[in-house]
Write a protein that holds these residues in place. Structure first.
Motif, PDB file in Angstrom:
ATOM      1  N   GLU A   1       0.834  -1.198   0.000  1.00 43.46           N
ATOM      2  CA  GLU A   1       0.000   0.000   0.000  1.00 43.46           C
ATOM      3  C   GLU A   1       0.873   1.254   0.000  1.00 43.46           C
ATOM      4  O   GLU A   1       1.757   1.427   0.832  1.00 43.46           O
ATOM      5  N   GLY A   2       0.654   2.126  -0.984  1.00 44.02           N
ATOM      6  CA  GLY A   2       1.407   3.376  -1.088  1.00 44.02           C
ATOM      7  C   GLY A   2       2.780   3.236  -1.729  1.00 44.02           C
ATOM      8  O   GLY A   2       3.523   4.213  -1.793  1.00 44.02           O
ATOM      9  N   LYS A   3       3.160   2.068  -2.192  1.00 43.72           N
ATOM     10  CA  LYS A   3       4.471   1.853  -2.810  1.00 43.72           C
ATOM     11  C   LYS A   3       4.400   2.053  -4.314  1.00 43.72           C
ATOM     12  O   LYS A   3       3.336   2.062  -4.906  1.00 43.72           O
ATOM     13  N   VAL A   4       5.556   2.194  -4.938  1.00 43.36           N
ATOM     14  CA  VAL A   4       5.668   2.343  -6.384  1.00 43.36           C
ATOM     15  C   VAL A   4       6.523   1.202  -6.917  1.00 43.36           C
ATOM     16  O   VAL A   4       7.627   0.964  -6.426  1.00 43.36           O
TER      17      VAL A   4
ATOM     18  N   ASN B   1      -2.704  -2.976 -15.677  1.00 46.29           N
ATOM     19  CA  ASN B   1      -3.548  -4.009 -15.089  1.00 46.29           C
ATOM     20  C   ASN B   1      -2.973  -4.660 -13.837  1.00 46.29           C
ATOM     21  O   ASN B   1      -3.711  -5.284 -13.080  1.00 46.29           O
ATOM     22  N   LEU B   2      -1.687  -4.557 -13.616  1.00 44.12           N
ATOM     23  CA  LEU B   2      -1.036  -5.232 -12.498  1.00 44.12           C
ATOM     24  C   LEU B   2      -1.527  -4.780 -11.120  1.00 44.12           C
ATOM     25  O   LEU B   2      -1.724  -5.623 -10.242  1.00 44.12           O
ATOM     26  N   PRO B   3      -1.767  -3.487 -10.883  1.00 43.92           N
ATOM     27  CA  PRO B   3      -2.198  -3.080  -9.526  1.00 43.92           C
ATOM     28  C   PRO B   3      -3.488  -3.725  -9.052  1.00 43.92           C
ATOM     29  O   PRO B   3      -3.682  -3.892  -7.849  1.00 43.92           O
ATOM     30  N   ARG B   4      -4.357  -4.124  -9.964  1.00 47.48           N
ATOM     31  CA  ARG B   4      -5.603  -4.788  -9.553  1.00 47.48           C
ATOM     32  C   ARG B   4      -5.349  -6.160  -8.954  1.00 47.48           C
ATOM     33  O   ARG B   4      -6.169  -6.677  -8.210  1.00 47.48           O
ATOM     34  N   HIS B   5      -4.206  -6.764  -9.277  1.00 48.12           N
ATOM     35  CA  HIS B   5      -3.914  -8.128  -8.826  1.00 48.12           C
ATOM     36  C   HIS B   5      -2.930  -8.179  -7.662  1.00 48.12           C
ATOM     37  O   HIS B   5      -2.617  -9.261  -7.173  1.00 48.12           O
ATOM     38  N   ILE B   6      -2.438  -7.023  -7.232  1.00 51.56           N
ATOM     39  CA  ILE B   6      -1.517  -6.972  -6.099  1.00 51.56           C
ATOM     40  C   ILE B   6      -2.252  -6.335  -4.928  1.00 51.56           C
ATOM     41  O   ILE B   6      -2.799  -5.241  -5.067  1.00 51.56           O
ATOM     42  N   PRO B   7      -2.274  -6.985  -3.772  1.00 54.41           N
ATOM     43  CA  PRO B   7      -2.951  -6.409  -2.611  1.00 54.41           C
ATOM     44  C   PRO B   7      -2.334  -5.065  -2.232  1.00 54.41           C
ATOM     45  O   PRO B   7      -1.114  -4.915  -2.243  1.00 54.41           O
ATOM     46  N   GLY B   8      -3.153  -4.089  -1.925  1.00 53.75           N
ATOM     47  CA  GLY B   8      -2.668  -2.768  -1.557  1.00 53.75           C
ATOM     48  C   GLY B   8      -2.640  -1.807  -2.730  1.00 53.75           C
ATOM     49  O   GLY B   8      -2.395  -0.629  -2.562  1.00 53.75           O
ATOM     50  N   ASN B   9      -2.876  -2.302  -3.947  1.00 52.17           N
ATOM     51  CA  ASN B   9      -2.929  -1.494  -5.167  1.00 52.17           C
ATOM     52  C   ASN B   9      -1.767  -0.505  -5.290  1.00 52.17           C
ATOM     53  O   ASN B   9      -1.958   0.700  -5.276  1.00 52.17           O
ATOM     54  N   PRO B  10      -0.528  -1.004  -5.424  1.00 47.31           N
ATOM     55  CA  PRO B  10       0.595  -0.076  -5.572  1.00 47.31           C
ATOM     56  C   PRO B  10       0.572   0.609  -6.938  1.00 47.31           C
ATOM     57  O   PRO B  10      -0.065   0.133  -7.874  1.00 47.31           O
TER      58      PRO B  10
END
Length: 79
Positions: free
Chosen positions: A32-35, A58-67
């Protein structure tokens, strides 16, 4: 024999599905909040650039925390 294998596969899918949810909850605060930076070794506009930008979208949808996912092009020199 086939029924045993079928039940084993069903049990495996149930177990894996349940543990995946717990792992994603633990990973959410970390991302969460990372880049995340995807570095492309070619100039913008090529095939690798397009693929990496679709992945970044599309990747942020599949990583918890939506980086946030950023693509950076760094063309390399030919050896």
């Amino acid at each position: 024999m086939e029924k045993k294998i079928l039940w084993l596969l069903i049990a495996l899918f149930v177990f894996v599905g349940g543990s995946e949810h717990q792992e994603s909850q633990a990973a959410a605060p970390y991302y969460e909040g990372k880049v995340i930076t995807i570095i492309v070794g070619y100039s913008p506009g090529g095939g690798y650039d397009r693929i990496s930008r679709v992945l970044a979208k599309n990747l942020p949808r599949h990583i918890p925390g939506n980086p946030k996912v950023v693509v950076q092009n760094i063309p390399g020199e030919a050896a």
